[in-house]
Design an enzyme around this catalytic site. Structure first.
Site, PDB file in Angstrom:
ATOM      1  N   LYS B  85       0.923  -1.036   0.002  1.00 32.39           N
ATOM      2  CA  LYS B  85      -0.406   0.021   0.306  1.00 32.39           C
ATOM      3  C   LYS B  85       1.054   1.251   0.177  1.00 32.39           C
ATOM      4  CE  LYS B  85      -3.574   1.874   2.867  1.00 32.39           C
ATOM      5  NZ  LYS B  85      -4.185   2.112   3.946  1.00 32.39           N
ATOM      6  N   LYS B 131      17.120 -15.175 -32.991  1.00 37.60           N
ATOM      7  CA  LYS B 131      16.575 -14.062 -33.198  1.00 37.60           C
ATOM      8  C   LYS B 131      16.177 -14.287 -34.494  1.00 37.60           C
ATOM      9  CE  LYS B 131      17.284 -10.450 -30.434  1.00 37.60           C
ATOM     10  NZ  LYS B 131      16.666 -10.161 -29.070  1.00 37.60           N
ATOM     11  N   LYS B 157      18.797 -19.145 -25.740  1.00 35.98           N
ATOM     12  CA  LYS B 157      17.933 -18.958 -25.549  1.00 35.98           C
ATOM     13  C   LYS B 157      16.592 -18.572 -26.241  1.00 35.98           C
ATOM     14  CE  LYS B 157      17.576 -14.054 -23.743  1.00 35.98           C
ATOM     15  NZ  LYS B 157      16.402 -13.397 -23.969  1.00 35.98           N
ATOM     16  N   ASP B 159      13.780 -15.282 -27.411  1.00 34.65           N
ATOM     17  CA  ASP B 159      13.292 -14.284 -27.050  1.00 34.65           C
ATOM     18  C   ASP B 159      12.801 -13.960 -26.350  1.00 34.65           C
ATOM     19  OD1 ASP B 159      14.437 -11.409 -28.412  1.00 34.65           O
ATOM     20  OD2 ASP B 159      11.984 -11.344 -27.726  1.00 34.65           O
ATOM     21  N   GLU B 160      12.505 -13.273 -25.214  1.00 31.08           N
ATOM     22  CA  GLU B 160      11.629 -13.131 -24.257  1.00 31.08           C
ATOM     23  C   GLU B 160      10.006 -13.033 -24.493  1.00 31.08           C
ATOM     24  OE1 GLU B 160      13.437 -11.065 -24.196  1.00 31.08           O
ATOM     25  OE2 GLU B 160      12.835  -8.543 -24.864  1.00 31.08           O
ATOM     26  N   HIS B 249      14.139 -13.514 -17.085  1.00 28.57           N
ATOM     27  CA  HIS B 249      14.311 -12.063 -17.600  1.00 28.57           C
ATOM     28  C   HIS B 249      13.968 -10.984 -16.805  1.00 28.57           C
ATOM     29  CE1 HIS B 249      13.512  -9.741 -21.033  1.00 28.57           C
ATOM     30  NE2 HIS B 249      14.971 -10.508 -21.812  1.00 28.57           N
ATOM     31  N   GLY B 317      23.079  -5.626 -26.281  1.00 29.26           N
ATOM     32  CA  GLY B 317      24.305  -5.436 -26.927  1.00 29.26           C
ATOM     33  C   GLY B 317      25.348  -5.977 -27.115  1.00 29.26           C
ATOM     34  N   GLY B 339      22.446 -10.830 -28.850  1.00 29.03           N
ATOM     35  CA  GLY B 339      21.237 -11.863 -29.450  1.00 29.03           C
ATOM     36  C   GLY B 339      21.937 -11.475 -31.052  1.00 29.03           C
ATOM     37  N   THR B 340      21.626 -10.267 -31.844  1.00 31.27           N
ATOM     38  CA  THR B 340      22.242  -9.596 -32.750  1.00 31.27           C
ATOM     39  C   THR B 340      24.006  -9.706 -32.695  1.00 31.27           C
ATOM     40  OG1 THR B 340      22.200  -7.251 -31.862  1.00 31.27           O
ATOM     41  CG2 THR B 340      20.122  -8.060 -33.429  1.00 31.27           C
TER      42      THR B 340
END
Lengths: 367, 367
Positions: B85, B131, B157, B159-160, B249, B317, B339-340
């Site tokens: 609260k 990707k 993995k 992607d989320e 994640h 990145g 990733g990339t």
């Protein structure tokens, strides 16, 4: 229909650029020539920036339309898509989400179902909160429940911080209170006092406990949706074994919604998303009350909930003297939820219940 | 040991008063003479303000110590107590939480377990992300997986934002990829490529799917802990049928942590709380990378995770050229998650994996 999200960026942020980053980065992302054979499918997942406007204070609102097929029809995959990674990208805030009508889970009871259970059809419904929040035994709860049940209260709930602890295990609170609910039922015209029992624990245990509590006579539940997870709320709402109303508590909402330039606005978190996750009634701060809350946010939440038949429950600092103003603003489709306003009344909890009844009767008499 | 929480209030807020409101209002609350017979128990639930100091910028930090008995040893009841609260009460932010060592759920695998599974003991571990994030078929995933498995990658993995959708149902991605994991295992010295499959859906369905996926050969999971709920992460971690590592994640973390004066700081959300909820490895933004992130926050997260044996995974990145700096800052107990940086490498995914291997070999050769 697409899923439309309004992002608000403060002055100085290139809203067009950011919206473009969202439309691509939160969906399919970029792809290389290696994936040209999937071009069609990949494109079908991209979102589109469909509107961009500047506000009077120099902020900008960008509307991004996401394909419905990118998500599973629940709140968690929606949040992951519309603000998952992007929430960490700098100043920017979600101020509105527009979902297809059939998105998510509907309320099992909602306004009409709760009116049926309480027998209150032509007036606001009065709800109390057990206080003190922690430290009472199961029998203490039953004693308080007897007093408010005999005074004609419709609903009572655990405080949201009441856990399942050895001092007063949830199952014992339920059993002690269930006895009194049964004993007071006939004197209440056959209407049970609803006791919204706080559901807590690991997701698997929480879901199993909910079924067990229903077997043992629970007639309502309370869930802290934001601390336990929308996915838990959806599981309860979808479970055919759980045929009791669920009250959603807004605990933690301010951590997501209170900042001016980050997070997700209150009307989205406590209105739109709660209205699509299966809650029957949703608590949120009233601007009349003890928490600083914006009147426009409050009424936007109210309207989102009602648009899906969910009962609005303005809360925190609700006192009998506020009843005329609340009814003027809400009409009768509102639950008046009072903690200290009932429990700390000079006439005790029964006196608190009666004070609300008198306030409501005075309004009815004035008409 | 008590649970200690540091609240930061901006200049102009009466921190002493607010801390007092938290210590009482987030615990037992006030009580009337009616409850004097419970005075002892009620007092035992009150929190105490144990420190108050002013920062150079005029902000104040108040430390509140909560009784451990007020909560259930999980993250959800903790969050409800320390900021439920109160999060809606105005400017104020949680900047640190100190929990008893045995609070919560421990990692089943963590750093040592993941080193055992990957066979990588003297170096950072390399991880890739499928990707494009959405739009590929199960067979497309399997083709990519074959390429990186043969190149010697340790972990990949989803992607989320990859949901469980008809186009590429999670079970089909698992089956297609599991075949390739088996086929490539012997050429990898008997080490399976770990594929962290994204767990999604309503809590009940998600937990049931996790068990089913393990039966079908899943060897790792990914969970968006903040959108699905800490209670779901804890249920997975506590389930004896799920003997595979779980990657947490940070999706949505910015909605809670990015504001200067509201919410909960990144080191708490992605460090302390993740380290006590059973995650084996936790992803968070790297300050070297594509998201704006504070170096001190990053290293505080790293240290919190490691203090509980959880693998830190700086992300977003991450490129081969950053490897020397990351290893200088992290040493070898780090997962390099790209990733990339791997998928969009000019030499394709295998080329990306090799680029990371070369970068790591160069560092080893320099020693």
């Amino acid at each position: 229909m697409m899923i439309e999200v309004d992002y608000r960026f403060p002055r100085g942020v290139d809203a067009k650029k950011q919206a473009g980053i969202i439309a691509i980065g939160q969906t399919a992302g970029t792809w290389s020539v290696r994936h040209q054979h999937r071009e069609g499918q990949l494109r079908a997942h991209l979102a589109k920036v469909i509107a961009l406007r500047e506000e009077h204070d120099g902020a900008s609102i960008a509307t991004v339309a996401f394909p419905r097929g990118n998500v599973e029809g629940d709140i968690a995959s929606l949040l992951t898509m519309i603000f998952g990674k992007y929430s960490m990208a700098g100043a920017g805030r979600i101020v509105a989400v527009r979902l297809p009508v059939d998105y998510g889970v509907g309320a099992k009871f909602g306004i009409s179902g709760l009116r049926g259970l309480t027998g209150i059809h032509q007036s606001p419904v009065v709800m109390a909160i057990f206080k003190p929040a922690l430290g009472l035994s199961a029998e203490d709860h039953a004693d308080i429940l007897r007093e408010v049940a005999e005074a004609g209260l419709s609903i009572i709930k655990d405080d949201e911080i009441m856990p399942d602890v050895p001092e007063a295990p949830t199952i014992e609170r339920l059993r002690a209170c269930r006895r009194v609910i049964d004993e007071t039922k006939s004197s209440r015209g056959g209407r049970e006092l609803l006791y919204a029992l706080n559901l807590t624990g690991r997701a698997d245990q929480l879901l199993a406990k909910a079924r067990r509590f229903v077997d043992e006579g629970a007639n309502a539940f309370l869930l802290n949706v934001l601390t336990y997870g929308f996915s838990v709320m959806e599981a309860l709402a979808a479970d055919p074994a759980i045929q009791v109303p669920i009250f959603a508590h807004p605990a933690l909402a301010g951590a997501i919604a209170a900042s001016p330039d980050h997070g997700i606005a209150y009307p989205v978190i406590l209105g739109t998303l709660m209205a699509h996750c299966g809650a029957d009634a949703v608590l949120y701060p009233a601007h009349y009350g003890s928490l600083p809350f914006n009147r426009d946010d409050e009424f936007a939440i109210r309207d989102s909930l009602r648009s899906r038949g969910v009962f609005p429950v303005p809360s925190a600092g609700i006192m009998p003297k506020l009843v005329p103003q609340i009814v003027a603003d809400y009409g009768i489709d509102v639950i008046l939820n009072a903690g200290t306003g009932i429990m700390d009344h000079e006439g005790g909890p029964a006196g608190g219940v009666k004070a609300f009844q008198v306030a409501l009767a005075n309004i009815a008499a004035d008409k």
